[in-house]
Design an enzyme around this catalytic site. Structure first.
Site, short mmCIF file in Angstrom:
data_model
loop_
_atom_site.label_atom_id
_atom_site.label_comp_id
_atom_site.label_asym_id
_atom_site.label_seq_id
_atom_site.Cartn_x
_atom_site.Cartn_y
_atom_site.Cartn_z
N HIS A 175 -13.07 1.92 0.07
CA HIS A 175 -12.95 0.83 1.06
C HIS A 175 -13.51 -0.49 0.54
CE1 HIS A 175 -13.54 4.35 4.04
NE2 HIS A 175 -12.25 4.14 3.93
N ARG A 179 -2.33 -1.96 -3.65
CA ARG A 179 -3.61 -1.31 -3.39
C ARG A 179 -3.70 -0.03 -4.23
NH1 ARG A 179 -5.86 1.58 2.08
NH2 ARG A 179 -7.92 1.96 1.24
N GLU A 185 -7.62 -5.98 4.96
CA GLU A 185 -7.50 -5.64 3.54
C GLU A 185 -6.26 -6.29 2.93
OE1 GLU A 185 -8.33 -1.65 5.08
OE2 GLU A 185 -8.99 -1.18 3.06
N ASN A 221 0.87 -1.17 0.00
CA ASN A 221 0.00 0.00 0.00
C ASN A 221 0.92 1.23 0.00
OD1 ASN A 221 -1.88 1.96 0.39
ND2 ASN A 221 -2.77 1.07 2.26
N ARG A 234 -13.00 14.68 7.33
CA ARG A 234 -13.79 14.92 6.10
C ARG A 234 -15.25 15.12 6.46
NH1 ARG A 234 -11.87 9.50 3.20
NH2 ARG A 234 -9.99 9.42 4.43
#
Ligand code: AMP
Length: 392
Positions: free
Chosen positions: A177, A88, A379, A7, A236
């Protein structure tokens, strides 16, 4: 067979290596502050965590260091043992509905989508190119955060704006996600012992999103064109009246780029409290009687409940609700507040079961009409599974 998941951020590189198909985690770690002064990396191996400071001018040096560590720690004897590397990638647009083996065309498409993920896609490309240089024999795959959401029906991804914005500028809901939603949905189906299910998966982390999943396929999700839609997040804003943006740009005399920073980095939990983007700090503030923390906690919870209610109706029922990611797995009070608002659906919290962190667990009572589970996400394992299936 050894498979590495990667990642890459603009100044970081997280990795995890598994022995497949046994799914045995061998080593994991993170290179930080790449290209910035004071760079360092951490490695977790055999339950031990090692931190080393070293100059990391670019991602290629990080990969070379990683290879050296793999050899020194006897995780591999030679590079040839690394059969696959899964990268990723945040934004795959409408091009990718599954993990793919990377070639020039894939790289060109990811680069074309840079405009939709300017912070993330260029970093992924940097990671991919560095890995290809340092470990050229491995099969390199791209695992997209958006891929799982490509099964959404049109009515759930088209925005009610001039249609040409979609055809000419690719403006639509893509979601985020996806790897995490898919992982926990698959695991939930395993627990339920069937795949013909209707699930609501709540990925509540620093970034947060909810998905509606029917028969293992995503039919709706709360993230939008970018990962700033739907739920209230660490920094956010999530959903709000779009006119707030143009009105406040006019009031504050800020550019689109400056507004983007305000909405992505200065809003959410941080914006309302002016204290922290971390739910642990918000929870501590609530206990101390901080009114803004209490306010934002209620806002956060209400937004999650709104999406659960929406997807329950949209799917015409629900077989299970899943909580995952940092807050979903660990914030006992957030889960309590959410589940306590679901009584109208016949869902009741088991207080004792909910009093746990980071564990796979049923947290509702036996007489609840819909069970709620905590399922820790993974993940990296999902990336490794996909990469293994393409590399074997
Ligand atoms: P993630 O993005 O999945 O790593 O989740 C990060 C977020 O999880 C952090 O910002 C924290 O707000 C939250 N988190 C982690 N541990 C806890 C905890 N014990 N209690 C409350 N929130 C937590």
């Amino acid at each position: 067979m050894k498979i590495l998941s990667v990642n890459a951020g603009s100044s970081s590189l997280k990795f995890q290596m598994y022995e497949m198909p046994e799914e045995k985690a061998l080593i994991s770690g993170n290179f930080e502050r790449i290209g910035i002064h004071n760079s360092f990396y951490t490695i977790k191996i055999n339950g031990e965590k090692i931190k080393k400071e070293m100059d990391l001018p670019n991602h290629k040096v990080a990969f070379e260091t990683l290879v050296k560590e793999l050899e020194e720690n006897k995780v591999v004897d030679s590079l040839e043992e690394i059969s696959g590397i899964g990268h990723r990638v945040v934004q795959g647009g409408a091009y990718f509905d599954k993990t793919v083996v990377i070639d020039d065309d894939v790289i060109a498409k990811i680069e074309e989508l840079n405009v939709l993920a300017p912070l993330h896609n260029p970093a992924a490309i940097t990671g991919i190119k560095a890995a290809m240089e340092v470990i050229p024999n491995a099969v390199q795959t791209a695992v997209f955060d958006t891929a799982f959401h490509q099964t959404m029906p049109e009515e759930n991804y088209i925005y009610a704006v001039p249609y040409e914005w979609y055809t000419d500028y690719k403006v639509r809901r893509y979601g985020a996600h996806g790897t995490s939603h898919m992982y926990v949905a698959n695991r939930m189906n395993e627990i339920l012992g069937r795949t013909d299910t209707k699930l609501i998966t709540c990925h509540l982390g620093n970034g947060a999103s909810v998905s509606a999943v029917v028969n293992g396929k995503c039919v709706n999700t709360s993230m939008g064109l970018t990962p700033n839609a739907g739920l209230i997040m660490g920094s956010r804003c999530g959903d709000m009246d779009a006119t707030v943006v143009t009105y406040m740009m006019d009031q504050l005399k800020v550019s689109p780029a400056e507004m983007d920073i305000l909405l992505n980095k200065k809003s959410g939990l941080l914006g309302v409290t002016n204290l922290s983007s971390d739910m642990r700090d918000i929870d501590a503030g609530v206990l101390e009687g901080n009114e803004r923390c209490e306010l934002v906690k209620r806002m956060f919870v209400n937004r999650v409940v709104e999406y659960i209610a929406k997807y329950y109706v949209e799917m015409n029922g629900c077989d299970a609700i899943v909580f995952t990611a940092g807050i979903g797995e660990n914030s006992i009070t957030t889960r309590r507040r959410i589940v306590n608002k679901l009584g109208v659906l016949g869902i009741y919290l088991d207080e004792e079961a909910n009093d746990s962190r980071g564990e796979e667990k049923l947290i509702t009572t036996a007489d609840s009409k819909i069970p709620c589970y905590v399922i820790p996400t993974d993940e990296e394992l999902m990336i490794d599974r996909d990469t293994y299936s393409l590399a074997k």
